[in-house]
Design an enzyme around this catalytic site. Structure first.
Site, mmCIF file in Angstrom:
data_model
loop_
_atom_site.group_PDB
_atom_site.id
_atom_site.type_symbol
_atom_site.label_atom_id
_atom_site.label_comp_id
_atom_site.label_asym_id
_atom_site.label_seq_id
_atom_site.Cartn_x
_atom_site.Cartn_y
_atom_site.Cartn_z
ATOM 1 N N TYR A 65 37.593 38.634 26.201
ATOM 2 C CA TYR A 65 37.363 39.791 25.334
ATOM 3 C C TYR A 65 37.461 41.055 26.178
ATOM 4 O O TYR A 65 36.843 41.140 27.246
ATOM 5 C CB TYR A 65 35.975 39.688 24.688
ATOM 6 C CG TYR A 65 35.637 40.853 23.780
ATOM 7 C CD1 TYR A 65 36.330 41.045 22.589
ATOM 8 C CD2 TYR A 65 34.622 41.758 24.122
ATOM 9 C CE1 TYR A 65 36.017 42.111 21.750
ATOM 10 C CE2 TYR A 65 34.308 42.819 23.283
ATOM 11 C CZ TYR A 65 35.001 42.989 22.101
ATOM 12 O OH TYR A 65 34.689 44.042 21.274
ATOM 13 N N ASP A 86 39.088 42.721 34.484
ATOM 14 C CA ASP A 86 38.145 43.377 33.586
ATOM 15 C C ASP A 86 36.743 42.963 34.031
ATOM 16 O O ASP A 86 36.279 41.857 33.758
ATOM 17 C CB ASP A 86 38.416 42.953 32.132
ATOM 18 C CG ASP A 86 37.469 43.639 31.160
ATOM 19 O OD1 ASP A 86 36.537 44.336 31.623
ATOM 20 O OD2 ASP A 86 37.657 43.484 29.938
ATOM 21 N N LYS A 124 29.179 48.945 30.990
ATOM 22 C CA LYS A 124 27.821 48.394 31.012
ATOM 23 C C LYS A 124 26.934 48.988 32.118
ATOM 24 O O LYS A 124 26.455 50.097 31.988
ATOM 25 C CB LYS A 124 27.874 46.874 31.054
ATOM 26 C CG LYS A 124 28.711 46.344 29.849
ATOM 27 C CD LYS A 124 28.364 44.960 29.451
ATOM 28 C CE LYS A 124 29.328 44.408 28.432
ATOM 29 N NZ LYS A 124 28.817 44.253 27.101
HETATM 30 C C1 LIG Z 1 34.772 41.888 29.637
HETATM 31 C C2 LIG Z 1 34.585 42.970 28.619
HETATM 32 N N1 LIG Z 1 35.507 43.948 28.503
HETATM 33 C C3 LIG Z 1 35.390 44.940 27.623
HETATM 34 C C4 LIG Z 1 34.297 45.006 26.786
HETATM 35 C C5 LIG Z 1 34.217 46.131 25.809
HETATM 36 O O1 LIG Z 1 33.209 47.017 26.150
HETATM 37 P P1 LIG Z 1 32.532 47.951 25.059
HETATM 38 O O2 LIG Z 1 31.744 47.074 24.167
HETATM 39 O O3 LIG Z 1 31.701 48.900 25.869
HETATM 40 O O4 LIG Z 1 33.628 48.665 24.358
HETATM 41 C C6 LIG Z 1 33.315 44.012 26.875
HETATM 42 C C7 LIG Z 1 32.108 43.965 26.073
HETATM 43 O O5 LIG Z 1 31.800 44.512 25.213
HETATM 44 C C8 LIG Z 1 33.468 42.975 27.806
HETATM 45 O O6 LIG Z 1 32.572 41.988 27.920
HETATM 46 N N1 LIG Z 2 29.831 39.768 25.093
HETATM 47 C C1 LIG Z 2 30.086 40.640 24.078
HETATM 48 C C2 LIG Z 2 29.690 42.011 24.357
HETATM 49 O O1 LIG Z 2 29.163 42.305 25.376
HETATM 50 C C3 LIG Z 2 29.970 42.973 23.322
HETATM 51 C C4 LIG Z 2 28.818 43.631 22.745
HETATM 52 C C5 LIG Z 2 29.242 44.245 21.460
HETATM 53 O O2 LIG Z 2 30.417 44.148 21.080
HETATM 54 O O3 LIG Z 2 28.378 44.817 20.797
#
Ligand SMILES: Cc1ncc(COP(=O)(O)O)c(C=O)c1O
Ligand SMILES: NCC(=O)CCC(=O)O
Length: 432
Positions: free
Chosen positions: A144, A239, A267
């Site tokens: 993701y 990522d 994060k």
């Molecule tokens: C590996 C990774 N990349 C990108 C994202 C996207 O970040 P955001 O939710 O801050 O848009 C997330 C989680 O949300 C993630 O776990």
């Molecule tokens: N592992 C999934 C995320 O960190 C995403 C949080 C979100 O989309 O709110």
């Protein structure tokens, strides 16, 4: 457990917010029941609107590595607030945090701040395309990278949990440039490269994926990707939105000794404020506007409050290596405890652990990619989730997520969680 106020709020929310939540992973769709509406958080605990207290293993999906409402971060934010909330102009703190990130993350020679992980990955791909003059990129199944169109294909996290890994709304034109590969399989990458030689701008992956539950890279896998990308002129993007500043101060790339060309971050980098960043080799980052032609911008990027929180967090992590020693110890103790209980009960469920990230999978099979992760018994996970919640332990409401531990977890709290695990796992097997 009285959660009447959370129930009332969820009913109300559904009238005005799609699904009642501002991010799908917050709904309890995969585990049943009513999402909890959180009023406040402190240290290792969350408190809901009904006054219930929970030990917390999500930590805002990763950022709260020192636990919630840490006095150091809170004071930095309050101090910054007193000087104004946004200027839309450069600040000293942006220079300071950029220097710090460059010093901490091996691949990053220049860095651009954005407002979320999604923005970071979308921008990184655009820059890689601009730099190489190529259109396609490789993405791993079940990884993701936020909700940018080109990533919502075989996507992990909420997309996988809700059963929509390929989101409607992504055009065929966009999707055709996203090439999919299984994680942990170098042969599959070689095949894709062979079939698309000279057309692939980037290969992006979570070096240690946490969005199909936690999986670990096979020995030599990350180095193998590095070698292929170098040979083929493909920009390798790690990522590290989850793993950055968590698995080590320099992220998974430091831990595994493999340096990508670009890195995306989020994060922890914002100490709980909305932040992301992308960076990499100078030569590539020079393509970003205004030094180069690839446009990327943001009204609130480098926001002074977010920078104050992030700077305080990163300075602390940079100067306190013992944080990582303790996080690793917490991860080991907790999963040892859970594993021992399982063994005593004759259950051989898979536990994947790295540092302060882990997943307990409801299957005896080894989990190392999207296909194997899908073998986990999500119904059992849902029951386990509810049983733990009723014992005051708040887990991510999906089998396909990693848990994130914080330094606020004392040995005593680890014991409490293991005890809750024991009676939860006994309960769900008794009722089978
Ligand atoms: C590996 C990774 N990349 C990108 C994202 C996207 O970040 P955001 O939710 O801050 O848009 C997330 C989680 O949300 C993630 O776990
Ligand atoms: N592992 C999934 C995320 O960190 C995403 C949080 C979100 O989309 O709110």
């Amino acid at each position: 457990m009285n959660i009447s106020e959370s129930k009332r709020l969820f009913n109300e929310a559904q009238n005005f917010i799609p699904g009642g939540v501002n991010s799908p992973v917050r709904a309890f769709k995969a585990v049943g029941g009513n999402p909890l509406f959180i009023k406040k958080a402190n240290g290792a605990y969350l408190y809901d609107e009904d006054g219930n207290q929970y030990i917390e293993l999500i930590n805002s999906w990763g950022p709260m590595i020192l636990g919630h409402n840490h006095p150091m971060i809170r004071e930095a934010v309050i101090k910054a607030m007193e000087e104004g909330t946004s200027f839309g102009a450069p600040t000293a703190k942006e220079v300071e945090i950029a220097e710090l990130i460059v010093s901490m993350v091996p691949s990053v020679e220049k860095v651009r701040m954005v407002n979320s992980g999604t923005e970071a990955t979308m921008s990184a791909i655009r820059v890689a395309r601009g730099y190489t003059g190529r259109d396609k990129f490789i993405k791993m199944e079940g990884h993701y990278h936020g909700h940018g169109d080109s990533f919502l294909i075989a996507a992990g996290s909420g997309a996988m949990t809700m059963g929509d890994p390929d989101s409607p709304g992504v055009t065929k034109g966009t999707a055709k440039d996203t090439l999919l590969a299984p994680y942990n399989n170098l042969e599959a990458i070689e095949k894709l490269v062979e079939a698309n030689r000279g057309e692939i701008a980037a290969l992006i992956l979570e070096p240690v994926p946490g969005n199909m539950g936690l999986c670990l890279p096979n020995e030599g896998y990350l180095q193998g990707l590095r070698d292929i990308c170098t040979r083929e002129g493909i920009v390798l993007i790690f990522d590290e939105v989850m793993t950055g500043f968590r698995l080590a101060k320099g992220g998974a790339q430091e831990l595994f000794g493999v340096t990508p060309d670009m890195t995306t971050l989020g994060k922890i980098i914002g100490g709980g404020m909305p932040v992301g960043a992308y960076g990499g080799k100078k030569e590539i980052m020079e393509f970003v506007s205004p030094s180069g032609p690839v446009y990327q911008a943001g009204t609130l990027s480098g926001n002074p409050i977010a920078m104050a929180a992030g700077l305080t967090m990163l300075n602390h992590l940079n100067s306190h290596p013992e944080v990582y020693t303790r996080l690793n110890e917490i991860g080991q103790k907790l999963t040892d405890g859970i594993g021992k209980v399982n063994q005593e009960l004759g259950l051989d469920y898979t536990i994947n652990l790295l540092g302060s990230m882990y997943s307990l999978f409801f299957t005896n099979e080894e989990i190392h990619d999207f296909e194997t992760a899908k073998k986990a018994n999500t119904g059992m996970f849902g029951k386990y989730f509810q049983a733990m919640l009723h014992r005051g332990v708040y887990l991510a409401p999906s089998q396909f997520e990693s848990l994130f531990l914080s330094t606020a977890l004392t040995d005593e709290l680890i014991e409490t969680i293991v005890t809750a695990h024991k009676s939860s796992i006994q309960e769900i097997h008794k009722n089978q």
